[in-house]
Design a protein around this motif. Sequence first.
Motif, PDB file in Angstrom:
ATOM      1  N   PRO A  40      -4.747  -4.997  -9.828  1.00 32.76           N
ATOM      2  CA  PRO A  40      -5.955  -4.204 -10.081  1.00 32.76           C
ATOM      3  C   PRO A  40      -6.196  -3.102  -9.057  1.00 32.76           C
ATOM      4  O   PRO A  40      -7.149  -2.337  -9.199  1.00 32.76           O
ATOM      5  N   ASN A  41      -5.348  -3.005  -8.040  1.00 29.44           N
ATOM      6  CA  ASN A  41      -5.613  -2.097  -6.929  1.00 29.44           C
ATOM      7  C   ASN A  41      -4.917  -0.749  -7.034  1.00 29.44           C
ATOM      8  O   ASN A  41      -5.444   0.255  -6.556  1.00 29.44           O
ATOM      9  N   HIS A  42      -3.728  -0.707  -7.642  1.00 31.98           N
ATOM     10  CA  HIS A  42      -2.984   0.552  -7.690  1.00 31.98           C
ATOM     11  C   HIS A  42      -3.334   1.374  -8.924  1.00 31.98           C
ATOM     12  O   HIS A  42      -3.695   0.835  -9.973  1.00 31.98           O
ATOM     13  N   LEU A  43      -3.190   2.675  -8.796  1.00 33.97           N
ATOM     14  CA  LEU A  43      -3.409   3.596  -9.890  1.00 33.97           C
ATOM     15  C   LEU A  43      -2.272   3.498 -10.903  1.00 33.97           C
ATOM     16  O   LEU A  43      -1.154   3.105 -10.567  1.00 33.97           O
ATOM     17  N   VAL A  44      -2.562   3.901 -12.138  1.00 30.09           N
ATOM     18  CA  VAL A  44      -1.562   3.904 -13.209  1.00 30.09           C
ATOM     19  C   VAL A  44      -1.557   5.272 -13.883  1.00 30.09           C
ATOM     20  O   VAL A  44      -2.605   5.815 -14.233  1.00 30.09           O
ATOM     21  N   SER A  45      -0.366   5.807 -14.064  1.00 24.41           N
ATOM     22  CA  SER A  45      -0.142   7.054 -14.792  1.00 24.41           C
ATOM     23  C   SER A  45       0.738   6.766 -15.996  1.00 24.41           C
ATOM     24  O   SER A  45       1.708   6.009 -15.885  1.00 24.41           O
ATOM     25  N   LEU A  46       0.419   7.350 -17.142  1.00 28.26           N
ATOM     26  CA  LEU A  46       1.305   7.219 -18.296  1.00 28.26           C
ATOM     27  C   LEU A  46       2.605   7.952 -18.027  1.00 28.26           C
ATOM     28  O   LEU A  46       3.688   7.416 -18.239  1.00 28.26           O
ATOM     29  N   GLY A  47       2.510   9.203 -17.557  1.00 24.31           N
ATOM     30  CA  GLY A  47       3.689  10.022 -17.308  1.00 24.31           C
ATOM     31  C   GLY A  47       3.941  10.969 -18.465  1.00 24.31           C
ATOM     32  O   GLY A  47       4.574  10.594 -19.447  1.00 24.31           O
ATOM     33  N   PRO A  55       0.804  -1.225   0.000  1.00 29.49           N
ATOM     34  CA  PRO A  55       0.000   0.000   0.000  1.00 29.49           C
ATOM     35  C   PRO A  55       0.837   1.276   0.000  1.00 29.49           C
ATOM     36  O   PRO A  55       0.288   2.369  -0.126  1.00 29.49           O
ATOM     37  N   THR A  56       2.170   1.149   0.128  1.00 26.79           N
ATOM     38  CA  THR A  56       3.039   2.327   0.073  1.00 26.79           C
ATOM     39  C   THR A  56       3.078   2.915  -1.331  1.00 26.79           C
ATOM     40  O   THR A  56       3.312   4.108  -1.502  1.00 26.79           O
ATOM     41  N   ILE A  57       2.844   2.077  -2.344  1.00 29.63           N
ATOM     42  CA  ILE A  57       2.802   2.564  -3.728  1.00 29.63           C
ATOM     43  C   ILE A  57       1.546   3.414  -3.913  1.00 29.63           C
ATOM     44  O   ILE A  57       0.433   2.948  -3.708  1.00 29.63           O
ATOM     45  N   LEU A  58       1.731   4.651  -4.323  1.00 28.82           N
ATOM     46  CA  LEU A  58       0.593   5.515  -4.663  1.00 28.82           C
ATOM     47  C   LEU A  58       0.123   5.201  -6.086  1.00 28.82           C
ATOM     48  O   LEU A  58      -1.067   5.093  -6.350  1.00 28.82           O
ATOM     49  N   ALA A  59       1.097   5.075  -6.996  1.00 25.03           N
ATOM     50  CA  ALA A  59       0.751   4.801  -8.396  1.00 25.03           C
ATOM     51  C   ALA A  59       1.972   4.257  -9.111  1.00 25.03           C
ATOM     52  O   ALA A  59       3.118   4.549  -8.743  1.00 25.03           O
ATOM     53  N   TRP A  60       1.706   3.476 -10.147  1.00 23.13           N
ATOM     54  CA  TRP A  60       2.736   3.092 -11.103  1.00 23.13           C
ATOM     55  C   TRP A  60       2.743   4.127 -12.217  1.00 23.13           C
ATOM     56  O   TRP A  60       1.704   4.446 -12.777  1.00 23.13           O
ATOM     57  N   GLN A  61       3.919   4.640 -12.534  1.00 22.54           N
ATOM     58  CA  GLN A  61       4.045   5.571 -13.652  1.00 22.54           C
ATOM     59  C   GLN A  61       4.856   4.893 -14.752  1.00 22.54           C
ATOM     60  O   GLN A  61       5.999   4.480 -14.539  1.00 22.54           O
TER      61      GLN A  61
END
Length: 321
Positions: free
Chosen positions: A186-193, A141-147
């Motif tokens: 499926p739980n963490h957010l994803v950003s293109l960047g 849960p420390t991950i806010l998002a994958w970029q």
Amino acid sequence: MLDGRPYNFTGLNIYNANSVNNCWYTLGSGGGLATTLSDIGAGKEAFRAWFFQYQATTAGGARDWSAFDHTLAVARERGVKVIATLVNQWGQCEGWSDYALGYKGESWYADGYRSQPSSPGMPANYRQWVAEVVSRYKDDPTILAWQLVNEAEAKVSYTGTCPSSATATLKNFAADVSSLVKSLDPNHLVSLGTIGSGQCGTAGTAYRDVHSVPGIDLCEYHDYQAGAVPGDQWNGLALRLQQCAELGKPLFVGEVGIKTSLLSTLLGRATLLDTKLSAQLAAGVVGVLAWDWRDGAHGGSSLTGYEVGPSDPALGVLGSQ
């Protein structure tokens, strides 16, 4: 949302958080990162860091996750979340000898990310790397998002032109890799960047088109410009907020960089940062991360450049929002 409540965040880019003598100075082992977060102080909810394959691979090509484990453990202990950026558009901190060699051109976004090592000597291509790192930390849960990329764009080459196919190529890449991430996590957010201010493949209405990909959850903008809410009617932050609101997706400012020399003093820079943060958060931005942190042992706050260090008045601004 976090724990059922709206979530807004401020903080800094600590891009070398995972470095062990391979990307600026070492924070990926020892007590440096803990000291850094103590010096940054309370009220900063997140930081952004490079999670590149190069930083998790030994000289012999074996995987070494110790720096990543260390960074996330220290952040978790301090109650800080991390945006994990998985490759660099520009090649720094990936083992390339110069920018031009490390630059990710359109051919990389079309196929190279599936077929080539993400940087020299690496055992996996980019897509394989994404699957590895996401699988390892999917439950953290420390991950806010994958970029997916730091500052994605799709020119022909580092000094080349912008092809007419850039938007479609970038969109297909975003759809493929975000789908891969979501299939594993499926739980963490994803950003293109993205920089967001008119780069190849995301200029004008193309920015909205690329961010319409279902697997992309967050929009991003980088602010190195004058003005509280910077940019023009075609590629400005206000338009990006409108486009992302139409998609039902939040937008964060992943980098806000202000050179101290432009404002003469650290206090002057902090005052402008305060103006920017107040205006941008009020306009609908959900998070702002300053570029960038430098600890006291390596020079601290710069009187000419972007770096923010211990006791910088900008830290008080970031903690007050």
